[in-house]
Write an enzyme that holds these catalytic residues in place. Sequence first.
Site, PDB file in Angstrom:
ATOM      1  N   LYS A  96       0.853  -1.182   0.000  1.00  0.00           N
ATOM      2  CA  LYS A  96       0.000   0.000   0.000  1.00  0.00           C
ATOM      3  C   LYS A  96       0.889   1.232   0.000  1.00  0.00           C
ATOM      4  CE  LYS A  96      -4.517   0.778   0.485  1.00  0.00           C
ATOM      5  NZ  LYS A  96      -5.438  -0.039  -0.351  1.00  0.00           N
ATOM      6  N   THR A 138      -3.944  -5.105   0.986  1.00  0.00           N
ATOM      7  CA  THR A 138      -3.270  -3.817   1.183  1.00  0.00           C
ATOM      8  C   THR A 138      -4.140  -2.908   2.055  1.00  0.00           C
ATOM      9  OG1 THR A 138      -4.163  -2.779  -0.839  1.00  0.00           O
ATOM     10  CG2 THR A 138      -2.111  -4.044  -1.060  1.00  0.00           C
ATOM     11  N   PHE A 140      33.773  26.497 -12.593  1.00  0.00           N
ATOM     12  CA  PHE A 140      33.743  25.262 -13.388  1.00  0.00           C
ATOM     13  C   PHE A 140      34.610  25.462 -14.628  1.00  0.00           C
ATOM     14  CE2 PHE A 140      31.568  22.129 -16.313  1.00  0.00           C
ATOM     15  CZ  PHE A 140      32.058  20.999 -15.668  1.00  0.00           C
ATOM     16  N   ARG A 197      30.268  31.460 -10.536  1.00  0.00           N
ATOM     17  CA  ARG A 197      28.889  31.178 -10.947  1.00  0.00           C
ATOM     18  C   ARG A 197      28.031  30.927  -9.713  1.00  0.00           C
ATOM     19  NH1 ARG A 197      28.576  24.779 -13.017  1.00  0.00           N
ATOM     20  NH2 ARG A 197      29.591  23.923 -11.167  1.00  0.00           N
ATOM     21  N   GLN A 250      30.251  17.872  -8.202  1.00  0.00           N
ATOM     22  CA  GLN A 250      30.754  16.606  -7.681  1.00  0.00           C
ATOM     23  C   GLN A 250      31.620  16.829  -6.443  1.00  0.00           C
ATOM     24  OE1 GLN A 250      30.456  17.319 -10.931  1.00  0.00           O
ATOM     25  NE2 GLN A 250      30.349  15.494 -12.226  1.00  0.00           N
ATOM     26  N   ASN A 273      21.717  19.940 -10.650  1.00  0.00           N
ATOM     27  CA  ASN A 273      22.377  21.241 -10.792  1.00  0.00           C
ATOM     28  C   ASN A 273      21.321  22.226 -11.281  1.00  0.00           C
ATOM     29  OD1 ASN A 273      24.062  23.391 -11.307  1.00  0.00           O
ATOM     30  ND2 ASN A 273      25.684  22.144 -12.227  1.00  0.00           N
ATOM     31  N   HIS A 311      20.529  25.061 -12.677  1.00  0.00           N
ATOM     32  CA  HIS A 311      21.294  26.062 -13.410  1.00  0.00           C
ATOM     33  C   HIS A 311      20.680  27.452 -13.297  1.00  0.00           C
ATOM     34  CE1 HIS A 311      23.401  22.700 -15.145  1.00  0.00           C
ATOM     35  NE2 HIS A 311      22.323  22.255 -15.775  1.00  0.00           N
TER      36      HIS A 311
END
Lengths: 286, 286, 286, 286
Positions: free
Chosen positions: D12, D57, D152, D169, D212, D238, D240
């Site tokens: 359930k 259930t 990055f 960023r 990461q 991510n 953005h």
Amino acid sequence: MSIVLGENRYGKAETRLVRVVRDGETHALVDFTVGVSLSGDLAATHLTGDNSGVLPTDTMKNTVYAFAKEHGAGEPEEFALLLARHFVESQPQVRAARVSVESSGWARLGPHSFRKNGDYTRTAVVWVTVEQTQVVSGVTGLTLLNTTASEFHGFPRDKYTTLPETGDRILATAVDARWRHLGDDATWAESFEGVLGALVKGFVDTYSHSLQQTLFAMGSHALRAREEVAEIRLALPNKHHYLVDLSPFGLTNDNEVFVAGDRPYGLIEGTVTRDDVPEALTGWYQ
Amino acid sequence: MSIVLGENRYGKAETRLVRVVRDGETHALVDFTVGVSLSGDLAATHLTGDNSGVLPTDTMKNTVYAFAKEHGAGEPEEFALLLARHFVESQPQVRAARVSVESSGWARLGPHSFRKNGDYTRTAVVWVTVEQTQVVSGVTGLTLLNTTASEFHGFPRDKYTTLPETGDRILATAVDARWRHLGDDATWAESFEGVLGALVKGFVDTYSHSLQQTLFAMGSHALRAREEVAEIRLALPNKHHYLVDLSPFGLTNDNEVFVAGDRPYGLIEGTVTRDDVPEALTGWYQ
Amino acid sequence: MSIVLGENRYGKAETRLVRVVRDGETHALVDFTVGVSLSGDLAATHLTGDNSGVLPTDTMKNTVYAFAKEHGAGEPEEFALLLARHFVESQPQVRAARVSVESSGWARLGPHSFRKNGDYTRTAVVWVTVEQTQVVSGVTGLTLLNTTASEFHGFPRDKYTTLPETGDRILATAVDARWRHLGDDATWAESFEGVLGALVKGFVDTYSHSLQQTLFAMGSHALRAREEVAEIRLALPNKHHYLVDLSPFGLTNDNEVFVAGDRPYGLIEGTVTRDDVPEALTGWYQ
Amino acid sequence: MSIVLGENRYGKAETRLVRVVRDGETHALVDFTVGVSLSGDLAATHLTGDNSGVLPTDTMKNTVYAFAKEHGAGEPEEFALLLARHFVESQPQVRAARVSVESSGWARLGPHSFRKNGDYTRTAVVWVTVEQTQVVSGVTGLTLLNTTASEFHGFPRDKYTTLPETGDRILATAVDARWRHLGDDATWAESFEGVLGALVKGFVDTYSHSLQQTLFAMGSHALRAREEVAEIRLALPNKHHYLVDLSPFGLTNDNEVFVAGDRPYGLIEGTVTRDDVPEALTGWYQ
């Protein structure tokens, strides 16, 4: 004891692609949502922020669009294989790629006009590693209902059981099915239609004593219909329809008036397989 | 200055009803989501908590189910009228009722088997007051797309305008349409199909210089097709499809590869009406 | 009879803006979702596809971003007014602009670090016409619950009423409130906090005989707290909590164990106003 | 070749429980959404419709409510363990139970008044088999953002790469974290708060060269903070934020004005683990 990096992957999710083929007056339309996920030798970025192995997820998105131009966007399985092989073959640090495609259907209204189908979504997920390829096709959102030919009784009762047995109920579900192919070169469109038809037929034709019985029947139909399919996983929510008690209003209710419930709902999950097929890569239906 | 109660109403939203008609072997299925909202002499409960005029919303829900048994659940407009009239006629403090029905279609697969259609939802909203009745039918979620025959240029440019003019673009929208009927006794199913077909035809057949032009064409088609319709309101999101710049990859893109955008989106809203129809009750398309 | 264009407007919905203010080490963050809708002399594009009056919705989006740089993104009401006035003043064919802002809050975690608040969304909608300005502030998604101090009885019973009277129940709602300001130059942040606090206090402190009574109390608190507010509209879903019948298991349930229902739900809507305020533009709370 | 039943389970999903503790004037509130899934000797119902092993259930749902009364609804992990053990111990055909709990927090506003928190959802999933127990705690929907301290660059470029390198960023994500406990008897609330705090601290304090790297830092913080945690799985979209090009309007944009993108989005998934912990049951983080 030390702290270490375990299983990991990264990629771009939900890249929305619409591809138009303009061969003369009559256009064709493909509508895909693509996910890419790569794994391999990716420890450096996690441990030190060294990105020398991290092909940007933005590049994955670009690749989807460029491949749609260069190779066209044909069957979801084909397009996914093309992308997955590209990443594994072109990036030495990438040992495995998982590419998923959700395909929305559009019905033709005219030479360049279409109406979006909302009946179901066709899916494909492929895994390509340096050694192996695995193709899984699927369908989601296909909602089926039988107004009768469904019973549920003979179940065990414990001290928390209040459910009455029933010899006639509505059975409804929203099919989420994924099936693993034996190889990687089927005639994908025909194969999909074949499985889809078998699943529907399995649902419609089964006199059901449990949604589990219906699940196994649907899966068996699919495997019998398509020999290129190794096994099939079905997740079937039991979309409960509760009989309304109309007796306070002096009315009977002979399976005519129902509340369509949202939640909670039963959820039946099972795999139907052939007894002689090679093992799948881990997690093929997740 | 004193603080007073203004416009108010109350009701039950989203009552889920599935009605099965079991005439012999071949069953029929109706799937409605019903909303009820009542207004009238309701000041006491707001000001003092005196509930002597507040028919419980639970009762509204019960009434939906009981009426589905007693009267059947036929066309959405009919069922909504039945309910709305009941509340206004049976509760003296209720001066007006608004009842809405969203109807999901199910395609027949067999005598007692069905597949849910996801292409659009049919809607009906009725207002019944002690003096007047107003019926509004509608459709939501109907997603249409032309791959060509759409231009957009000749627009004014200010210092914040960067959009290039285009002589060929995808035009796509998810139709949200509501149309007000002149009376309260049309042949509802035929009327709905007629408007739906006219809207689709208006979209498909219009060579478009703006989504506004398409909107007006769709509305005009609907009014010409069905004389029982007084006016129609369309809310058309411009589901933008952005051409992907493939030039960095040495590729051309002759309206072949698009990003389907989610948001922001253009939103075009307009009413197409006859010049000789009586005025509507306020807020008929909200 | 001829077919004519009625009420219409167009614009850009859901432009997502994040504005960072980088004054030294400590940054500030504003997160808006902006909607713009213009009306005026727009018949030509509907009737003939002549776009000479149709400032592109893409330009509206650009203007949101450019204004965020040029003027900053301060209080939602201010930013909306700035945009709305710009469109009406700079485009002669535009007679009215409606600009909406949904503002998501972020809690500070460090000089440049934030956590998104999910407790509610602050909203602002402004209308600017060539003659008038109207500012409406609001809040959505604020979910409140009292475990007791709520009764519901004394209501009328018809043949479809089965609800038992209750002297003790859970009362819960997700507040959707909008309030119209008398002018267009309040101290917006302080005003918002004042109304928010008054609404919460109204909910918490009211011993409730109906959600309508709570609604009126909440609205009255808000008007008493903030003299710049002309009136307030509340839409309060009754988020039902159903007492579970545990008697089959030999257990009592003294208002301890509940099912939180999704739908159907009661929906209580009402305006609380001052008796001496000027009339609003039509549709201010829609 | 024959067709056989493979891995299966049923249960359930999404049972909604609100539990009030009324100790004197000051009430407490627990808000859980519970999922139960059982596996074991269930072939008969699939193959023949024999339901003698299929505890309904509906009974699982009843058990959730009855246990909430009998045992109270304490920490999510505890409540899940109690339920899972009950099903495995009381039904001989059941060999394994998976029970999940999503817990929504409510902030106190008064002795019996609460406001729902929307900042995150706390989760627990337990597996109990006839031989083993596994407890996984988690959090979803925790949205974090740094306006700077994120770079990055140094990534590989192929022919489809257009992304510019960046030294500054926005980094934003909606944390989906699950962590596996070494045992089954931690002080759950304290453990949860400890991991939550460590995750937030890991995000805020890490100067990031990739999401990461942030992921590994967050996971490491959590493992160092709480010795009862064996490993942690993080799935970090991510979210953005795209810098808007304001140069067409003669404006600079020094990381001040951003579009918050919806999709596509990067998705970074990884496990951070201790090197000396016993293996988990398969699929612990799915």
